[in-house]
Design a protein around this motif. Sequence first.
Motif, PDB file in Angstrom:
ATOM      1  N   TYR A  90     -23.618  13.821  -0.523  1.00 60.43           N
ATOM      2  CA  TYR A  90     -22.820  14.753  -1.138  1.00 60.43           C
ATOM      3  C   TYR A  90     -23.275  15.955  -0.623  1.00 60.43           C
ATOM      4  N   VAL A 103     -24.861  25.129  -4.015  1.00 61.99           N
ATOM      5  CA  VAL A 103     -23.907  24.008  -4.690  1.00 61.99           C
ATOM      6  C   VAL A 103     -24.383  23.509  -5.908  1.00 61.99           C
ATOM      7  N   PRO A 104     -23.696  23.186  -7.012  1.00 56.89           N
ATOM      8  CA  PRO A 104     -24.327  22.514  -8.203  1.00 56.89           C
ATOM      9  C   PRO A 104     -24.721  21.310  -7.937  1.00 56.89           C
ATOM     10  N   PHE A 105     -25.818  20.583  -8.530  1.00 51.23           N
ATOM     11  CA  PHE A 105     -26.402  19.464  -8.559  1.00 51.23           C
ATOM     12  C   PHE A 105     -26.768  19.040 -10.036  1.00 51.23           C
ATOM     13  N   ALA A 123     -17.861  16.086  -6.208  1.00 55.55           N
ATOM     14  CA  ALA A 123     -18.222  16.895  -7.010  1.00 55.55           C
ATOM     15  C   ALA A 123     -18.419  16.626  -8.691  1.00 55.55           C
ATOM     16  N   THR A 155     -20.783  19.069   1.726  1.00 60.95           N
ATOM     17  CA  THR A 155     -20.364  20.507   1.266  1.00 60.95           C
ATOM     18  C   THR A 155     -20.358  21.274   2.568  1.00 60.95           C
ATOM     19  N   ALA A 191     -29.946  21.742  -2.964  1.00 57.97           N
ATOM     20  CA  ALA A 191     -28.778  22.372  -3.537  1.00 57.97           C
ATOM     21  C   ALA A 191     -28.492  23.683  -3.874  1.00 57.97           C
ATOM     22  N   GLY A 236     -22.177  16.828  -8.652  1.00 57.92           N
ATOM     23  CA  GLY A 236     -21.972  18.431  -9.212  1.00 57.92           C
ATOM     24  C   GLY A 236     -22.210  18.347 -10.809  1.00 57.92           C
ATOM     25  N   ARG A 237     -21.544  17.316 -11.383  1.00 54.73           N
ATOM     26  CA  ARG A 237     -21.308  17.249 -12.848  1.00 54.73           C
ATOM     27  C   ARG A 237     -21.886  16.058 -13.400  1.00 54.73           C
TER      28      ARG A 237
END
Lengths: 202, 202
Positions: free
Chosen positions: A15, A74-76, A114, A19, A69, A118-119
Amino acid sequence: MKLEFFYDIASPYTYLASTRVDAVGASLGLPVVWRPFLLGAVFKATGNTMPAAVPAKGTWMLADLDRWARLYGVPFRMPSDFPQATLGVQRLLTATGLAHGHDAQRRLASELFAAVWGRGQSAADLVVSQNALRAAELPQELLVAAGEEAAKVELRTTTDEAVARGAFGAPAIFVGDALFFGNDRFELIAHEVARVRAEEAR
Amino acid sequence: MKLEFFYDIASPYTYLASTRVDAVGASLGLPVVWRPFLLGAVFKATGNTMPAAVPAKGTWMLADLDRWARLYGVPFRMPSDFPQATLGVQRLLTATGLAHGHDAQRRLASELFAAVWGRGQSAADLVVSQNALRAAELPQELLVAAGEEAAKVELRTTTDEAVARGAFGAPAIFVGDALFFGNDRFELIAHEVARVRAEEAR
């Protein structure tokens, strides 16, 4: 020359790499080919195990992933079900590539990465696949194609090819025959590309 | 704040890190404390294995190590005996630290890393230890001290401490409680140090 990016939605380091890999390819003037494969089958074929199989390594990995992240901006979010079951989505991605080409497959992969990392959603969840297809503006009928023989065979073929070329984990990034393993090898990739170009220019 | 660098001469990635860690510490304005520990005992305690236990990973590792060495501009030569037996040298390094202090221990470690991974010599070879002591301008009598109880106990204590703090491999670099694993985490270390300083400044 090109970058071949073998990926499985199951892998958090992949992941992270996902990105960055397109920007790295662009900065090197190289096309990036995203290739879905099945990490579980790669582990089985090579006798490898996931890093978190060693508890102390798993603990460190959580901190390490958070740090990367933050560095990447980036979101993690760690999904509650880990390891992730990704046979379904890897077949879905393969079916998408077969029916709609590389860009569609790549777009869907980004949506799935993502969602999962990410979520914190589950890659095995049908609803997650439905939403990812919608977000990638792809037809829901791909959920059917994902269960058909063509996708299964193609995913197996890609996985076998990666193993035959030396892959043992994910992400496995190839520059020609040279394998680079991990999200933390982009500097080495740039170095290798420069080396190959210098050799070609001779 | 300081960087604690837990190292074992057995680890090629730790050799790579050892050629950089002092410069990284200096660039961050932090002291670097070199701490010899026993990687084999860490593996045993944590259920970890060396990366080369997976054959495909071992093959990749050879190429990967070469690439890092070229990037760093340091010599690299795979020793014929791998894995390396380092109980003797890790005790010798510990004895050196006890008798002559940190700088002497660090100097000897650099000589041993250069012999084993720069020139492909065997860490278990008495002659290699004799030569390293000579190059580091340290007395040969340390070869005797290395076999005595104080060195054995101290090495065990350091190893236990590293495991208790979360280490599972080498190099294990600590910034306070935060563990960084590998020669490829210096960028994350810089980020962590900046974060801690920003927090302290608040």
